[in-house]
Design an enzyme around this catalytic site. Structure first.
Site, PDB file in Angstrom:
ATOM      1  N   GLY A  20       0.829  -1.196   0.000  1.00 54.32           N
ATOM      2  CA  GLY A  20       0.000   0.000   0.000  1.00 54.32           C
ATOM      3  C   GLY A  20       0.860   1.240   0.000  1.00 54.32           C
ATOM      4  CE1 TYR A  25       4.213   5.824   4.612  1.00 55.20           C
ATOM      5  CE2 TYR A  25       2.055   6.708   5.043  1.00 55.20           C
ATOM      6  CZ  TYR A  25       2.883   5.659   4.791  1.00 55.20           C
ATOM      7  OH  TYR A  25       2.368   4.439   4.651  1.00 55.20           O
ATOM      8  CG  ASP A  31      -7.142  10.439   8.963  1.00 47.67           C
ATOM      9  OD1 ASP A  31      -8.259  10.785   8.531  1.00 47.67           O
ATOM     10  OD2 ASP A  31      -6.196  10.115   8.229  1.00 47.67           O
TER      11      ASP A  31
HETATM   12  P1  ADP Z   1      -2.537   6.238   4.836  1.00 50.40           P
HETATM   13  O1  ADP Z   1      -1.424   7.137   5.242  1.00 50.40           O
HETATM   14  O2  ADP Z   1      -3.028   6.452   3.436  1.00 50.40           O
HETATM   15  O3  ADP Z   1      -3.659   6.130   5.836  1.00 50.40           O
HETATM   16  P2  ADP Z   1      -1.222   3.867   5.807  1.00 50.40           P
HETATM   17  O4  ADP Z   1       0.085   4.414   6.122  1.00 50.40           O
HETATM   18  O5  ADP Z   1      -2.077   3.596   6.975  1.00 50.40           O
HETATM   19  O6  ADP Z   1      -1.927   4.774   4.723  1.00 50.40           O
HETATM   20  O7  ADP Z   1      -1.075   2.516   4.979  1.00 50.40           O
HETATM   21  C1  ADP Z   1      -1.297   2.418   3.596  1.00 50.40           C
HETATM   22  C2  ADP Z   1      -1.832   1.035   3.268  1.00 50.40           C
HETATM   23  O8  ADP Z   1      -0.900   0.027   3.628  1.00 50.40           O
HETATM   24  C3  ADP Z   1      -3.097   0.682   4.018  1.00 50.40           C
HETATM   25  O9  ADP Z   1      -4.242   1.136   3.348  1.00 50.40           O
HETATM   26  C4  ADP Z   1      -3.029  -0.824   4.094  1.00 50.40           C
HETATM   27  O10 ADP Z   1      -3.548  -1.391   2.910  1.00 50.40           O
HETATM   28  C5  ADP Z   1      -1.558  -1.100   4.173  1.00 50.40           C
HETATM   29  N1  ADP Z   1      -1.109  -1.313   5.564  1.00 50.40           N
HETATM   30  C6  ADP Z   1      -0.741  -0.361   6.454  1.00 50.40           C
HETATM   31  N2  ADP Z   1      -0.366  -0.889   7.627  1.00 50.40           N
HETATM   32  C7  ADP Z   1      -0.486  -2.226   7.499  1.00 50.40           C
HETATM   33  C8  ADP Z   1      -0.264  -3.362   8.389  1.00 50.40           C
HETATM   34  N3  ADP Z   1       0.167  -3.207   9.647  1.00 50.40           N
HETATM   35  N4  ADP Z   1      -0.517  -4.594   7.906  1.00 50.40           N
HETATM   36  C9  ADP Z   1      -0.966  -4.763   6.642  1.00 50.40           C
HETATM   37  N5  ADP Z   1      -1.203  -3.760   5.772  1.00 50.40           N
HETATM   38  C10 ADP Z   1      -0.967  -2.503   6.177  1.00 50.40           C
END
Ligand code: ADP
Length: 290
Positions: free
Chosen positions: A19, A23, A136
């Protein structure tokens, strides 16, 4: 270490990317002992990322709860900024609701997901020391583990309530459209009740599977429009409901759940429940089912 993180993600290969956020990117990695982890890697040279990372580390190193995604470690080496989390194999709640992950969430599962994530947030609001406002809350920040247990994630925007010393946080808004507390527009302040509002929107997503804003329409308003006081079984909502749970009359505690969701999205923060009141109410629904 940097080298270990590099190795366990196969040199941050695209095939290990799971994902991306504001950042930078998130990668899946496996440590030599077999533990699978999620690694958030900040884009090189993003100052903003640096700040948000620092906030996230400070907060997460103090937070331990089964409904909050745990931070396993971090790495600041060779100009890199990385955070290592427990891996959540079933992705985000949004992915499940949109049918992209292939996981079907039945009504009971949705109640449990609501309860779990509400417990995580209640913990942040009331038990974390000092208290934390998430700021958020949304369905892409609720992740599902191998048992489909919900955990709250992404503290990049969070702030300690104690920072302000006033019981609220004021700064320029960065939350997500469609989830944002309407009182923020007049008060410029985010409180625990702002998280409650956002969570109410998530509860409406659990009923409808829709995004908070679709084709310019707000889910909160759409649901309110469909409500008819004389329709005790809430059949008027059928049109808006997620296909896979479409019969409100067969869903345990549906009326109560809907009532709670609508209380959470009340315009006035004073009319919304606290997170722990919500936890108790959802527990009651699940207990009544036996
Ligand atoms: P944003 O800053 O857009 O909210 P995140 O930093 O939370 O995005 O993470 C981006 C994507 O990565 C999430 O939408 C999810 O699909 C994946 N992701 C984030 N953290 C985890 C995790 N601990 N385990 C599995 N997938 C994750």
């Amino acid at each position: 270490s940097y080298d270990e993180l590099k190795k366990c993600t196969n040199n941050f290969s695209d095939s290990n990317e799971i994902g991306s956020g504001g950042y930078g990117k998130v990668y899946r990695g496996m440590f030599s002992d077999g533990q699978v982890v999620a690694i958030k890697r900040a884009q090189q040279g993003s100052m903003q990322g640096g700040l948000e990372f620092k906030t996230e580390i400070e907060l997460l190193s103090r937070v331990h709860h089964k409904n909050v995604v745990g931070l396993l470690g971090f790495c600041f080496e060779q100009g890199e900024q990385m955070l290592v989390y427990e891996f959540m194999p079933n992705g985000t709640l949004r992915e499940s609701l949109s049918g992209r992950s292939g996981i079907h969430l039945d009504w009971k599962r949705r109640l449990r997901i609501t309860l779990g994530s509400a417990r995580g947030l209640a913990y942040l609001h009331e038990l974390a020391n000092p208290p934390i406002i998430h700021r958020d809350v949304k369905s892409t920040n609720i992740l599902l583990d191998e048992h489909l247990t919900a955990k709250v994630a992404d503290f990049g925007l969070s702030k300690l309530v104690a920072d302000s010393g006033k019981g609220y946080v004021s700064s320029q808004v960065k939350g997500t459209l469609g989830y944002l507390d309407p009182e923020y527009y007049t008060t410029q302040q985010l409180t625990e009740k702002s998280d409650v509002y956002s969570f109410g929107v998530v509860m409406l997503e659990l009923i409808t599977a829709r995004q908070p804003i679709e084709k310019g329409k707000y889910i909160v308003r759409e649901v309110r429009l469909m409500m008819d006081k004389n329709d005790e079984e809430h059949y008027g909502l059928r049109e808006l409901m997620d296909r896979s749970i479409r019969n409100p009359g067969t869903l345990i505690g549906f009326g109560r759940f809907l009532e709670l969701a609508l209380q959470c999205v009340e315009e006035s923060a004073a009319d919304r429940p606290t997170m722990s009141e919500l936890v108790k109410a959802i527990e009651t629904i699940l207990q009544n089912d036996g």
